[in-house]
Write an enzyme that holds these catalytic residues in place. Structure first.
Site, PDB file in Angstrom:
ATOM      1  N   ASP A   1      32.038  35.605  26.829  1.00 37.40           N
ATOM      2  CA  ASP A   1      32.215  35.458  28.265  1.00 37.40           C
ATOM      3  C   ASP A   1      33.709  35.610  28.560  1.00 37.40           C
ATOM      4  OD1 ASP A   1      31.648  34.561  30.967  1.00 37.40           O
ATOM      5  OD2 ASP A   1      32.582  32.666  30.371  1.00 37.40           O
TER       6      ASP A   1
ATOM      7  N   ASP B   1      35.744  34.553  32.057  1.00 39.19           N
ATOM      8  CA  ASP B   1      36.372  33.457  32.792  1.00 39.19           C
ATOM      9  C   ASP B   1      36.082  32.124  32.112  1.00 39.19           C
ATOM     10  OD1 ASP B   1      37.799  32.543  35.134  1.00 39.19           O
ATOM     11  OD2 ASP B   1      36.905  34.292  36.126  1.00 39.19           O
TER      12      ASP B   1
HETATM   13 MG   LIG Z   1      32.744  31.455  32.031  1.00 39.45          MG
END
Ligand SMILES: [Mg+2]
Length: 309
Positions: free
Chosen positions: A30, A32
């Site tokens: 992932d 962010d």
């Molecule tokens: Mg995230």
């Protein structure tokens, strides 16, 4: 009852870390909360990604970001110091455009969501409208006559829902009628994320907006983000990603860890997300109900792995 608990990488010996590193060839991470925060790289993480690549790991970035195109996410990654090929970014807007292209889609798309969706679709040669503010003006019946009835229903072949700060009754009214006046109208969403910045704030996520629309149209949207395992089925089918030899890294149990679980990957939760530790403690309190949300491994920051190896 044997209850699942994540292994803390920081507590492993160097030999155990070496064994763990040998257990996967591919890394999906992932963005962010794992790689960066608000466009600023998390300390030590670019070095950790470089290290994983130097060990021969194939790295992909997989995000639910529905307010940036794949190219914009790639530019952010590059500006944060990550060396990654644009083709290694898995992002919802790109996935939606590819899905429509694969179906030779020639109609218009109505968007509840950000301008980036329109840009991403335009880059794929797909016409769309909808982003930006829109409120109900005047009487409801006048709005229906002027705004809903005028757009011939069969002209709109798809409705896409993403994060939209301008979400309104007027937009819901239009979307509902496009979806329901044409049984072939596609109904898609960038992700099902329910809330952002929790527990500091509760910023309604795409999933919260979508729930209102799904209730109205009595249909479920096709979703193009994690935890839907479909988003990496092409990579699995082509053999580029072998689930038993793949690690998913994320900061949200109910999205990233669940996605890894759904795909048959091993999972690593990092503690650098807004909510990672809070949510992990929450899911660990109900291990029987939440087995799919409990990561195999935990590390306070992905940046720590350079010190552990
Ligand atoms: Mg995230």
């Amino acid at each position: 009852m044997n209850q699942k608990k994540p292994t803390n990488l920081s507590e492993l010996t160097k030999a155990e870390i070496a064994k763990w590193l040998n257990s996967f060839d591919t890394v999906l991470t992932d963005c962010d909360g794992v790689l960066w925060h608000e466009g600023v790289a998390i300390d030590g993480v670019p070095e950790a990604i470089t290290l994983l690549k130097s060990l021969g790991k194939e790295v992909y970035f997989v995000t639910n970001n529905g307010i940036k195109t794949g190219r914009e996410i790639w530019k952010r990654a590059t500006s944060c110091g990550y060396e990654i090929d644009e083709s290694r970014i898995i992002a919802p807007i790109q996935a939606i455009a590819e899905y429509l292209q694969a179906r030779n889609f020639t109609k218009k798309v109505y968007i509840i969501g950000a301008e980036a969706i329109r840009n991403g679709l335009a880059a794929a040669g797909i016409e769309s409208f909808g982003p930006g503010p829109e409120v109900l003006q005047g009487k409801l019946n006048d709005f229906i006559a002027q705004q809903v009835a005028t757009q011939a229903a069969d002209d709109v072949g798809a409705v896409v829902v993403g994060f939209d700060e301008h979400f309104t009754f007027a937009k819901m009214l239009k979307a509902s009628n496009y979806i329901c006046s044409n049984p072939d109208c596609l109904f898609m969403t960038t992700n099902l994320d329910t809330v952002h910045r929790y527990p500091e704030y509760r910023i309604p996520g795409t999933g919260a907006l979508l729930a209102a629309l799904e209730t109205c149209v009595e249909r479920k949207a096709l979703q193009f983000g994690k935890p839907n395992p479909e988003i990496c089925q092409e990579l699995i089918k082509s053999g580029k990603v072998v689930p038993a030899r793949t690690l998913m890294i994320g900061d949200v149990c109910k999205v990233d860890v669940l996605f890894g679980y759904n795909c048959g990957f091993q999972t690593l939760l990092v503690g650098t997300g807004h909510n990672s530790i809070y949510e992990l403690n929450e899911v660990l309190q109900n291990p029987i109900e939440n087995p799919a949300f409990i990561p195999d491994y935990f590390v306070p920051s992905l940046g720590d792995i350079t010190k552990l190896i």
